[in-house]
Design a protein around this motif. Structure first.
Motif, PDB file in Angstrom:
ATOM      1  N   GLY A  40       0.784  -1.327   0.014  1.00  0.00           N
ATOM      2  CA  GLY A  40       0.060   0.072   0.080  1.00  0.00           C
ATOM      3  C   GLY A  40       0.774   1.263   0.058  1.00  0.00           C
ATOM      4  O   GLY A  40       1.850   1.232   0.310  1.00  0.00           O
ATOM      5  N   PRO A  41       0.353   2.290  -0.211  1.00  0.00           N
ATOM      6  CA  PRO A  41       1.244   3.666  -0.219  1.00  0.00           C
ATOM      7  C   PRO A  41       1.675   3.909   1.058  1.00  0.00           C
ATOM      8  O   PRO A  41       2.654   4.576   1.104  1.00  0.00           O
ATOM      9  N   ARG A  42       1.090   3.526   2.250  1.00  0.00           N
ATOM     10  CA  ARG A  42       2.149   3.830   3.385  1.00  0.00           C
ATOM     11  C   ARG A  42       3.220   2.890   3.604  1.00  0.00           C
ATOM     12  O   ARG A  42       4.125   3.451   3.974  1.00  0.00           O
ATOM     13  N   VAL A  43       2.971   1.881   3.095  1.00  0.00           N
ATOM     14  CA  VAL A  43       4.178   0.810   2.964  1.00  0.00           C
ATOM     15  C   VAL A  43       5.257   1.434   2.094  1.00  0.00           C
ATOM     16  O   VAL A  43       6.544   1.542   2.598  1.00  0.00           O
ATOM     17  N   VAL A  44       5.061   1.853   0.871  1.00  0.00           N
ATOM     18  CA  VAL A  44       5.945   2.460  -0.187  1.00  0.00           C
ATOM     19  C   VAL A  44       6.566   3.800   0.546  1.00  0.00           C
ATOM     20  O   VAL A  44       7.716   4.059   0.492  1.00  0.00           O
ATOM     21  N   LEU A  45       5.821   4.781   1.375  1.00  0.00           N
ATOM     22  CA  LEU A  45       6.413   5.844   1.827  1.00  0.00           C
ATOM     23  C   LEU A  45       7.191   5.508   2.945  1.00  0.00           C
ATOM     24  O   LEU A  45       8.154   6.331   3.234  1.00  0.00           O
ATOM     25  N   TRP A  46       7.065   4.372   3.829  1.00  0.00           N
ATOM     26  CA  TRP A  46       7.894   4.009   4.858  1.00  0.00           C
ATOM     27  C   TRP A  46       9.316   3.581   4.109  1.00  0.00           C
ATOM     28  O   TRP A  46      10.272   3.865   4.607  1.00  0.00           O
ATOM     29  N   VAL A 231       9.220  -4.894  -3.945  1.00  0.00           N
ATOM     30  CA  VAL A 231       8.136  -4.208  -4.958  1.00  0.00           C
ATOM     31  C   VAL A 231       7.945  -2.725  -4.119  1.00  0.00           C
ATOM     32  O   VAL A 231       8.035  -1.873  -4.890  1.00  0.00           O
ATOM     33  N   ALA A 232       8.007  -2.692  -3.102  1.00  0.00           N
ATOM     34  CA  ALA A 232       7.888  -1.432  -2.453  1.00  0.00           C
ATOM     35  C   ALA A 232       8.921  -0.424  -2.557  1.00  0.00           C
ATOM     36  O   ALA A 232       8.630   0.795  -3.067  1.00  0.00           O
ATOM     37  N   LEU A 237      10.995   4.104  -5.737  1.00  0.00           N
ATOM     38  CA  LEU A 237      11.752   4.757  -6.698  1.00  0.00           C
ATOM     39  C   LEU A 237      11.124   5.267  -7.962  1.00  0.00           C
ATOM     40  O   LEU A 237      11.306   6.461  -8.514  1.00  0.00           O
ATOM     41  N   SER A 238      10.338   4.494  -8.271  1.00  0.00           N
ATOM     42  CA  SER A 238       9.443   4.921  -9.939  1.00  0.00           C
ATOM     43  C   SER A 238       8.742   6.130  -9.538  1.00  0.00           C
ATOM     44  O   SER A 238       8.547   7.171 -10.426  1.00  0.00           O
ATOM     45  N   ILE A 239       7.828   6.197  -8.448  1.00  0.00           N
ATOM     46  CA  ILE A 239       7.118   7.323  -8.220  1.00  0.00           C
ATOM     47  C   ILE A 239       7.921   8.430  -7.786  1.00  0.00           C
ATOM     48  O   ILE A 239       7.690   9.677  -8.181  1.00  0.00           O
TER      49      ILE A 239
END
Length: 264
Positions: A40-46, A231-232, A237-239
């Motif tokens: 999720g976005p929170r995991v990616v932000l972390w 994946v996170a 990196l992509s975002i």
């Protein structure tokens, strides 16, 4: 005269779009229920906060610069330099081809053919010819930008009604004066649009080429993280790269806005 609230409207709808995307992403991630497949976005932000300053694990694997700012600067800097070179050559080439039939007959088929060649086909050849350093990526992105910008500049010049230039000639303007006073202003909006597109796509091409072989860059980090199944980190990196490209595009739009005010 525009209302004061109208200026805030694009910002409002942009915020709605971001929040809507965030919410949809959260729902889909919850539905999948596996952060290893779709975090999720929170995991990616972390993950971004945890890894942006560098990762000892990546350095253990032999990556000299694992922090995001260095790799982003490398990828975006190389792509921007290539974009400047390709665009500086593409705009005059396209305008010249629009005014010289023989030049258009010579260059147009070649540009279309090479413009249709996938980057994944060209990139390995450039890696063989120029090595895994920045030169191979610079050539790749510069050539792509040249092809796209030249074709659009040519098309924009050809769309100018002949009567417009004939009227300018009747007023006593020579070929160079007509190009400055008539041709360039009429083609300028289309040229700006393709320059923005070429820059965004050039950054994407640079990162894609780095996936195939590079010692530094966002593509290099993405390749390593993908091999690890992280994946996170790949999404972070992509975002981040996409946000940097958006910032550059916004800068271009703001810079050219005074020159395009006549269209309003």
């Amino acid at each position: 005269m525009k209302r004061a609230g109208g200026a805030a409207s694009p910002v409002f709808w942009a915020a709605i779009g971001v929040l809507g995307f965030w919410g949809l992403w959260e729902l889909v991630a919850l539905g999948v229920g596996n952060d290893a497949v779709l975090p999720g976005p929170r995991v990616v932000l972390w993950e971004f906060e945890h890894s942006a300053g560098g990762d000892r694990g990546l350095e253990f694997l032999g990556i000299e610069h694992s922090d995001y700012p260095v790799n982003l600067a490398w990828t975006v800097g190389t792509a921007t330099a290539a974009w400047l070179i390709g665009s500086a050559l593409g705009v005059p080439a396209g305008l010249a081809a629009a005014r010289r039939q023989w030049l258009r007959d010579v260059t147009e088929p070649v540009l279309f053919v090479f413009g249709a060649v996938p980057v994944l086909v060209v990139a390995p050849l450039l890696l063989v010819w120029f090595g895994a350093g920045p030169l191979s990526k610079l050539v790749l992105v510069a050539f792509y930008c040249f092809v796209v910008v030249a074709l659009v500049a040519q098309s924009a010049a050809l769309n100018l009604p002949p009567a417009t230039e004939e009227y300018a000639a009747a007023l006593g303007l020579g070929p160079r004066a007509r190009s400055r006073a008539v041709l360039l202003p009429s083609a300028f909006p289309a040229i700006v649009a393709v320059l923005r597109l070429a820059l965004a796509t050039g950054i994407s091409l640079e990162a894609s080429a780095e996936l195939l072989g590079s010692r530094v860059g966002v593509g290099r980090l993405v390749a390593v993280r993908a091999q690890q199944g992280n994946v996170a980190s790949v999404l972070a990196l992509s975002i981040t790269l996409g946000l940097v490209a958006l910032a550059l595009d916004t800068t271009i739009r703001v810079a050219v806005a005074p020159a395009l005010r006549w269209r309003e």
